[in-house]
Structure formats: C-alpha cells, structure tokens
Design a protein around this motif. Structure first.
Motif, PDB file in Angstrom:
ATOM      1  N   PHE A  20       0.884  -1.225   0.010  1.00 58.46           N
ATOM      2  CA  PHE A  20      -0.169   0.104  -0.067  1.00 58.46           C
ATOM      3  C   PHE A  20       0.958   1.300   0.155  1.00 58.46           C
ATOM      4  N   ALA A  21       0.623   2.107  -0.822  1.00 59.55           N
ATOM      5  CA  ALA A  21       1.726   3.328  -1.008  1.00 59.55           C
ATOM      6  C   ALA A  21       0.736   4.670  -1.082  1.00 59.55           C
ATOM      7  N   ASP A  22       0.848   5.488  -0.281  1.00 65.69           N
ATOM      8  CA  ASP A  22       0.465   6.860  -0.179  1.00 65.69           C
ATOM      9  C   ASP A  22       0.686   7.576  -1.374  1.00 65.69           C
ATOM     10  N   HIS A  23      -0.018   8.050  -2.248  1.00 67.89           N
ATOM     11  CA  HIS A  23       0.666   8.939  -3.363  1.00 67.89           C
ATOM     12  C   HIS A  23       1.300  10.445  -2.789  1.00 67.89           C
ATOM     13  N   GLN A  24       0.724  11.007  -2.059  1.00 65.38           N
ATOM     14  CA  GLN A  24       1.377  12.068  -1.734  1.00 65.38           C
ATOM     15  C   GLN A  24       2.543  11.781  -0.816  1.00 65.38           C
ATOM     16  N   MET A  25       3.712  11.437  -1.296  1.00 65.38           N
ATOM     17  CA  MET A  25       4.825  11.280  -0.524  1.00 65.38           C
ATOM     18  C   MET A  25       5.904  12.238  -0.920  1.00 65.38           C
ATOM     19  N   PRO A  26       6.716  12.986   0.120  1.00 70.81           N
ATOM     20  CA  PRO A  26       7.798  13.784  -0.300  1.00 70.81           C
ATOM     21  C   PRO A  26       8.758  13.674  -1.311  1.00 70.81           C
ATOM     22  N   GLU A  27       9.448  12.144  -1.189  1.00 75.16           N
ATOM     23  CA  GLU A  27      10.503  12.058  -2.004  1.00 75.16           C
ATOM     24  C   GLU A  27      10.042  11.560  -3.492  1.00 75.16           C
ATOM     25  N   THR A  74       6.389  10.173  -5.632  1.00 75.54           N
ATOM     26  CA  THR A  74       4.922   9.882  -5.505  1.00 75.54           C
ATOM     27  C   THR A  74       4.833   8.568  -5.243  1.00 75.54           C
ATOM     28  N   GLY A  75       3.681   8.219  -4.562  1.00 77.45           N
ATOM     29  CA  GLY A  75       3.371   6.646  -4.375  1.00 77.45           C
ATOM     30  C   GLY A  75       3.160   6.041  -5.785  1.00 77.45           C
ATOM     31  N   LEU A  76       2.717   6.824  -6.742  1.00 76.13           N
ATOM     32  CA  LEU A  76       2.468   6.154  -8.051  1.00 76.13           C
ATOM     33  C   LEU A  76       3.976   5.830  -8.718  1.00 76.13           C
ATOM     34  N   GLU A  77       4.873   6.686  -8.426  1.00 75.76           N
ATOM     35  CA  GLU A  77       6.054   6.368  -8.964  1.00 75.76           C
ATOM     36  C   GLU A  77       6.842   5.133  -8.098  1.00 75.76           C
ATOM     37  N   PHE A  78       6.694   5.227  -6.947  1.00 74.87           N
ATOM     38  CA  PHE A  78       7.097   4.028  -6.036  1.00 74.87           C
ATOM     39  C   PHE A  78       6.485   2.731  -6.463  1.00 74.87           C
ATOM     40  N   LEU A  79       5.231   2.740  -6.668  1.00 79.60           N
ATOM     41  CA  LEU A  79       4.513   1.578  -7.256  1.00 79.60           C
ATOM     42  C   LEU A  79       4.926   0.894  -8.724  1.00 79.60           C
ATOM     43  N   ARG A  80       5.516   2.262  -9.523  1.00 78.08           N
ATOM     44  CA  ARG A  80       5.887   1.864 -10.997  1.00 78.08           C
ATOM     45  C   ARG A  80       7.253   1.159 -10.828  1.00 78.08           C
ATOM     46  N   LEU A  81       7.950   1.686  -9.968  1.00 75.80           N
ATOM     47  CA  LEU A  81       9.378   0.833  -9.596  1.00 75.80           C
ATOM     48  C   LEU A  81       9.231  -0.368  -9.058  1.00 75.80           C
ATOM     49  N   ALA A  82       8.319  -0.561  -7.967  1.00 76.73           N
ATOM     50  CA  ALA A  82       7.928  -1.795  -7.266  1.00 76.73           C
ATOM     51  C   ALA A  82       7.586  -2.934  -8.278  1.00 76.73           C
ATOM     52  N   LYS A  89      10.473  -4.501 -10.321  1.00 74.85           N
ATOM     53  CA  LYS A  89      11.430  -5.250  -9.320  1.00 74.85           C
ATOM     54  C   LYS A  89      10.502  -6.300  -8.664  1.00 74.85           C
ATOM     55  N   TYR A  90       9.149  -6.106  -8.281  1.00 73.52           N
ATOM     56  CA  TYR A  90       8.621  -7.119  -7.404  1.00 73.52           C
ATOM     57  C   TYR A  90       7.193  -7.396  -8.074  1.00 73.52           C
ATOM     58  N   PRO A  91       7.215  -7.924  -9.414  1.00 71.43           N
ATOM     59  CA  PRO A  91       5.914  -8.189 -10.143  1.00 71.43           C
ATOM     60  C   PRO A  91       4.940  -8.882  -9.275  1.00 71.43           C
ATOM     61  N   SER A  92       5.405  -9.787  -8.304  1.00 70.40           N
ATOM     62  CA  SER A  92       4.303 -10.806  -7.847  1.00 70.40           C
ATOM     63  C   SER A  92       3.368 -10.120  -6.867  1.00 70.40           C
ATOM     64  N   SER A  93       4.073  -8.835  -6.124  1.00 71.00           N
ATOM     65  CA  SER A  93       3.148  -8.266  -5.210  1.00 71.00           C
ATOM     66  C   SER A  93       1.930  -7.494  -5.634  1.00 71.00           C
ATOM     67  N   VAL A  94       0.995  -7.558  -4.657  1.00 73.25           N
ATOM     68  CA  VAL A  94      -0.201  -6.838  -5.146  1.00 73.25           C
ATOM     69  C   VAL A  94       0.016  -5.451  -4.647  1.00 73.25           C
ATOM     70  N   ARG A  95      -0.229  -4.416  -5.558  1.00 71.95           N
ATOM     71  CA  ARG A  95      -0.098  -2.928  -5.367  1.00 71.95           C
ATOM     72  C   ARG A  95      -1.128  -2.264  -5.254  1.00 71.95           C
ATOM     73  N   VAL A  96      -1.248  -1.415  -4.392  1.00 70.50           N
ATOM     74  CA  VAL A  96      -2.329  -0.725  -4.137  1.00 70.50           C
ATOM     75  C   VAL A  96      -2.140   0.782  -3.934  1.00 70.50           C
ATOM     76  N   LEU A  97      -2.451   1.988  -4.849  1.00 71.44           N
ATOM     77  CA  LEU A  97      -2.265   3.279  -4.377  1.00 71.44           C
ATOM     78  C   LEU A  97      -3.451   3.718  -3.601  1.00 71.44           C
ATOM     79  N   MET A  98      -3.085   4.734  -2.623  1.00 68.77           N
ATOM     80  CA  MET A  98      -4.051   5.213  -1.936  1.00 68.77           C
ATOM     81  C   MET A  98      -3.683   6.776  -1.879  1.00 68.77           C
ATOM     82  N   THR A  99      -4.689   7.538  -1.894  1.00 68.26           N
ATOM     83  CA  THR A  99      -4.895   8.900  -2.137  1.00 68.26           C
ATOM     84  C   THR A  99      -6.098   9.504  -1.737  1.00 68.26           C
ATOM     85  N   GLY A 100      -5.824  10.715  -1.494  1.00 68.79           N
ATOM     86  CA  GLY A 100      -7.087  11.610  -0.970  1.00 68.79           C
ATOM     87  C   GLY A 100      -7.602  12.498  -2.456  1.00 68.79           C
ATOM     88  N   ASN A 101      -6.641  12.500  -3.294  1.00 72.57           N
ATOM     89  CA  ASN A 101      -6.981  13.215  -4.546  1.00 72.57           C
ATOM     90  C   ASN A 101      -7.908  12.590  -5.493  1.00 72.57           C
TER      91      ASN A 101
END
Length: 118
Positions: A48-55, A57-65, A68-80
């Motif tokens: 689970f990754a929050d989209h509004q991260m300082p370093e 975005t959560g979206l960019e984090f999940l894109r990289l993940a 590298k970790y294609p078998s994981s279930v990836r969930v984007l969380m955002t208030g936007n």
C-alpha cells in the motif's frame, strides 16, 4: 501474508498497523527509501503506498516496485481525484487497486483477504 504500508503521516502508519496486525505481518515505512529497503529485506505480498509522498509519489514508487517485485499486489492510496496519470498507470499495470483516503477499514480488510487467497 505480509503487508507494507508507506505513508509520510505517522498517525496513518500507526493506525494501519494497529488495525491490521492480526490479519497479516505489517511493515510500515514513512519514506519511499525506507519502503524499498523493506522490500529488499522481506517478502511482501501486498504493498500500500500513499500517493502524496515527499521523496517521490506513491505512483512512481509502485511503478518501480512493479518492475522489481511483480508478484506483489500493489495498491495506490490517495485523497485526490482519480486523474489521467493514475488511470494510465493502472492500464500499464503499475498498481492493481486504487483506494481513497481516508480509507475504509472493511474495504481494506476485504482487499487483504482477497489478496491472501491469490
């Protein structure tokens, strides 16, 4: 079942861990760099990754993940709102689900339960 939740808001991290600690082994990270370190050290089933991260975005984090970790279930969380950028990322498979914040406990519990049966 192991879960990684990344959010820069400590209250959200603590709440998530307290809520789901009986359902899974929960790892929390307050930065994307800490999230990547946990992914390297642990076998994580759901991210689970929050989209509004300082370093980055959560979206960019999940894109990289996703690469590298294609078998994981990836969930984007955002208030936007659901944007074209998020829609295109979903089409490309960078994440599997999109959850609005503040999150609904039962919705997340159902998602976690479904993920454990895959």
């Amino acid at each position: 079942m192991s879960i990684l939740y990344i959010d820069h808001e400590v209250n959200n991290l603590n709440s998530f861990k307290a809520t789901f600690r009986r359902d899974a082994e929960v790892f929390i990270a307050s930065s994307t760099s800490e999230g990547f370190r946990i992914l390297e050290e642990k076998d994580i089933d759901v991210i689970f990754a929050d989209h509004q991260m300082p370093e980055m975005t959560g979206l960019e984090f999940l894109r990289l993940a996703s690469a590298k970790y294609p078998s994981s279930v990836r969930v984007l969380m955002t208030g936007n709102a659901y944007t074209d950028e998020i829609r295109n990322a979903a089409i490309k498979g960078f994440f599997h689900r999109y959850i609005n914040k503040p999150w609904d406990e039962q919705q997340l519990r159902n998602l976690i339960t479904r993920s454990s049966h895959n």
